[in-house]
Enzyme design. Structure first.
Site, PDB file in Angstrom:
ATOM      1  N   GLU A  83       0.704  -1.228  -0.022  1.00 39.47           N
ATOM      2  CA  GLU A  83      -0.150  -0.063  -0.097  1.00 39.47           C
ATOM      3  C   GLU A  83       0.749   1.375  -0.021  1.00 39.47           C
ATOM      4  O   GLU A  83       0.613   2.298  -0.635  1.00 39.47           O
ATOM      5  CB  GLU A  83      -0.890  -0.095   1.267  1.00 39.47           C
ATOM      6  N   GLU A 122      -7.407  17.494  37.842  1.00 33.37           N
ATOM      7  CA  GLU A 122      -8.266  18.765  38.001  1.00 33.37           C
ATOM      8  C   GLU A 122      -7.489  19.931  37.701  1.00 33.37           C
ATOM      9  O   GLU A 122      -7.983  21.111  37.277  1.00 33.37           O
ATOM     10  CB  GLU A 122      -8.866  18.772  39.312  1.00 33.37           C
ATOM     11  N   LYS A 158      -9.680   3.445  58.409  1.00 34.63           N
ATOM     12  CA  LYS A 158      -8.976   2.299  58.407  1.00 34.63           C
ATOM     13  C   LYS A 158      -7.564   2.226  58.244  1.00 34.63           C
ATOM     14  O   LYS A 158      -7.056   3.071  57.315  1.00 34.63           O
ATOM     15  CB  LYS A 158      -9.702   0.985  57.791  1.00 34.63           C
ATOM     16  N   GLY A 197     -13.019  20.983  48.983  1.00 39.08           N
ATOM     17  CA  GLY A 197     -12.096  21.969  49.542  1.00 39.08           C
ATOM     18  C   GLY A 197     -11.826  21.286  50.970  1.00 39.08           C
ATOM     19  O   GLY A 197     -11.366  22.377  52.043  1.00 39.08           O
TER      20      GLY A 197
END
Lengths: 95, 575
Positions: B74, B314, B451, B287
């Site tokens: 190709e 973020e 925990k 926050g």
């Protein structure tokens, strides 16, 4: 005589197989009948010169390549159908 | 002779593998493609077939010293070289070193007239020549289906293809044959029927507007292989496949402890911090200081001289650095030193599995000892919670296998604090929670350890303070009105201080009173003693007087007797 050899033909074969021998015999016959004195045939055995397959983009064996006159034409097969060979060589109008 | 027989027997039992050198692919297949056999790679347009096969040949040449042949139907050799140059593959150089032979097969149907019988011996001759010219061990035919466009006689073509694959096997080369995906069949012209050993399907799917590339083994004869779909990546270093499900729970655990970056938190965690290679989840409301805590952990890792990968979903790198400076933490030097890599991506940038693929790749390239994901809850934007959970399971296992300590933050809603939206808490070894508590007109942060597996840890709530000079955890007061934090805690502290002062003063006062009492008592004792000695003196005086009187009386009697001329001493006294 510039147009004595205006049909430059190459027949690519791979060893002396029945198909290749048949192709050569058929080609010789067609040329004698239709191109007498105006052709040259070069036989290239790819088993001896494998590098040459790349240049003319040969895949099928046997392949007849019309180098001249341009454009380049390729006819694959044992050339058993004379009509098709003549069409392929532009010696007969395409139907 | 006996030795070769033995080897043959072994090779009969075990299929030899040919490593591809492609990240992840060899792991899925347990070593690579079947050696000496053809493998079919099929897929739609633009799914990476050519790249996969090219990388197979290039890696073979570069990494394993196995020369290769790339026969393209190709693209020309120049086009291919250009396409893969961006991946750092120098095809021209490899050709010069006799490690690679390229052959571009061009088929133009218009030029070809067919008459009589033929075969494709020319293709065999060309391929054979290319293989012999470099001593190739690997062969790629990309894509052999182009032949169907060039040759009208399908009967001959199919017979020749069958012969071609047989011939490749006889040559003993490991081959990749690519094919375009067809309707209802794996390849458009059904060439999978000639390749019976291994078939890989590549896929490029768009789900929820994000595209994910996937790979699947449809067939791999004589070898164990994962049958799942594996996501893969194509980036500037080539192909990488993720062995996402091939992980187990058999990792070794570490007894080494590492600091959390906050001494007081280490103290709460049995005095030494987290276990190395454990997973830590920090949940918190908006926050509540999750990122700050994460940044402290990253800082601690860099202080130990270890690399840390910080995956931010973020904030951008600069934003994180700026924000952390405001609490007295400068991450920039670590970034400059190459110890900290902040990788910020929006979750929506690509599908979840691509994220996973990205994380794997970053981890493999950067080799961190600590990974922070901030926050994982954002990933559910791009996928369902179930999917996020399954990805996180894989990630946790992946990191544990690599002995990487992983730290995840998770945004929780105030009404469901002790659960994560994705239900991942059970995967985690340590689960910390920071909540905002609103009281007396202010919001304060309260820190809990929910925990911590395998260590004694504090059950106490702490107030979580973020100041200009960093993070601190201080004791919170538990009163009748609940936990006292912030100014209520300060007030409480002031009250206690006042009470302590008052008690001190009271003590002083008492001591003073006692001293005075003691002094008074002493004085009284002295007075009484003086009285007694005065009386004693008086008594002595009286005694002396009476003695004297006695003596005087006796003398007077004697004188009287003498005066009476008493002749005898028998005269009794007092007569």
């Amino acid at each position: 005589m510039p147009n004595e050899k205006d049909y430059e033909l190459r027949l690519y074969v791979a060893g002396m197989t029945p198909k290749c021998l048949a192709a050569f015999a058929n080609l010789k016959k067609i040329c004698e009948e239709h191109l007498e004195g105006r052709y040259s045939i070069q036989i290239i055995d790819l088993l001896e010169n494998p590098k040459l397959a790349q240049g003319d983009q040969i895949l099928a064996i046997p392949t007849l390549v019309r180098k001249l006159p341009e454009p380049v034409r390729k006819i694959i097969g044992d050339l058993s159908n004379t009509e098709k060979v003549l069409v392929g060589l532009d010696l007969r109008e395409r139907i | 002779m006996a030795e070769t027989d033995g080897q043959r027997e072994l090779s009969h039992r075990q299929l030899a593998k040919c490593p591809t050198g492609i990240t992840g692919l060899d792991e899925i297949t347990g070593g690579g493609l079947p050696r000496g056999r053809p493998t079919l790679v099929c897929g739609g347009a633009g799914c990476g077939k050519t790249l996969l096969s090219m990388e197979f040949v290039v890696r073979g040449a570069v990494n394993y010293g196995e020369p290769g042949v790339f026969m393209s139907f190709e693209e020309t050799a120049e086009e291919l070289a250009k396409n893969v140059a961006s991946l750092g593959f120098d095809l021209a150089d490899l050709e010069k070193q006799k490690l690679l032979a390229m052959d571009f097969v061009y088929i133009e149907r218009r030029e070809i007239q067919e008459t009589g019988e033929y075969d494709l011996e020319g293709l065999f001759v060309r391929l054979g020549h290319a293989i012999d010219s470099v001593g190739a061990k690997r062969v790629v035919l990309d894509t052999v289906e182009a032949l169907f466009a060039g040759f009208p006689n399908e009967m001959i073509l199919r017979a020749e293809l069958r012969r071609l694959f047989r011939w490749l096997k006889d040559k003993g080369v490991t081959a990749i044959i690519t094919g375009e995906r067809g309707e209802g069949t794996l390849t458009r012209h059904g060439i999978e029927e000639y390749v019976s050993d291994a078939v890989i399907v590549l896929d490029h799917r768009v789900v929820g507007q994000s595209a994910t590339r996937r790979m699947r083994f449809v067939k791999y004869r004589g070898s164990l292989h994962g049958s799942d779909e594996y996501p893969f990546l194509i980036d500037e270093t080539g192909f990488s496949v993720l062995p996402v499900t091939s992980l187990g729970l058999d990792y070794a655990v570490s007894m080494e402890r590492i600091t959390s970056g906050i001494p007081r938190l280490d103290h709460m965690l049995g005095g030494q911090g987290y276990f190395r290679a454990s997973s830590v989840l920090l949940s918190g409301t908006a926050g509540s200081g999750k990122s700050s805590l994460a940044a402290y952990f990253a800082d601690a890792a860099c202080r130990r001289g270890e690399r840390c990968l910080y995956l931010a979903f973020e904030e951008s790198q600069d934003q994180i650095i700026r924000n952390m400076r405001s609490i007295g933490l400068d991450l920039a030097p670590w970034v400059d030193k190459g110890l900290l890599k902040l990788h910020a991506t929006r979750p929506t940038l690509y599908g979840l599995e691509m994220h996973l693929a990205m994380i794997h790749k970053l981890t493999n390239d950067f080799q961190p000892r600590t990974v922070i994901m901030d926050p994982i809850s954002n990933l559910s934007i791009v996928a369902s919670n179930e999917e996020v959970k399954s990805i996180l399971i894989r990630l946790v296992d992946f990191f544990k296998n690599r002995k990487i300590t992983s730290f995840y933050t998770n945004l929780t809603h105030p009404d469901q604090l002790e659960e994560t939206s994705t239900g991942v808490s059970s995967l985690m070894d340590v689960w910390l929670l920071v909540v905002n508590v609103e009281s007396n007109g202010e919001r304060n942060r309260v820190f809990h350890i929910l925990k911590s597996r395998g260590m004694a840890h504090s059950n106490q709530l702490r107030e979580f303070l973020i100041t200009d000079s960093g993070i601190d955890l201080v004791d919170a007061y538990i009163g009748p009105g609940g936990v006292l934090t912030g100014s209520a805690r300060l007030q409480q502290e002031a009250q206690e201080k006042a009470a302590a002062l008052a008690a001190q003063e009271e003590l002083e006062h008492r001591r003073h009173v006692l001293d005075r009492k003691r002094q008074i008592m002493g004085a009284q004792v002295a007075a009484l003693q003086a009285e007694i000695s005065a009386e004693e003196e008086e008594l002595q005086a009286l005694q002396d007087q009476s003695k004297l009187q006695h003596k005087v009386a006796a003398e007077e009697r004697e004188q009287l007797a003498a005066a009476r001329n008493a002749d005898s001493p028998e005269v009794k006294e007092g007569e």
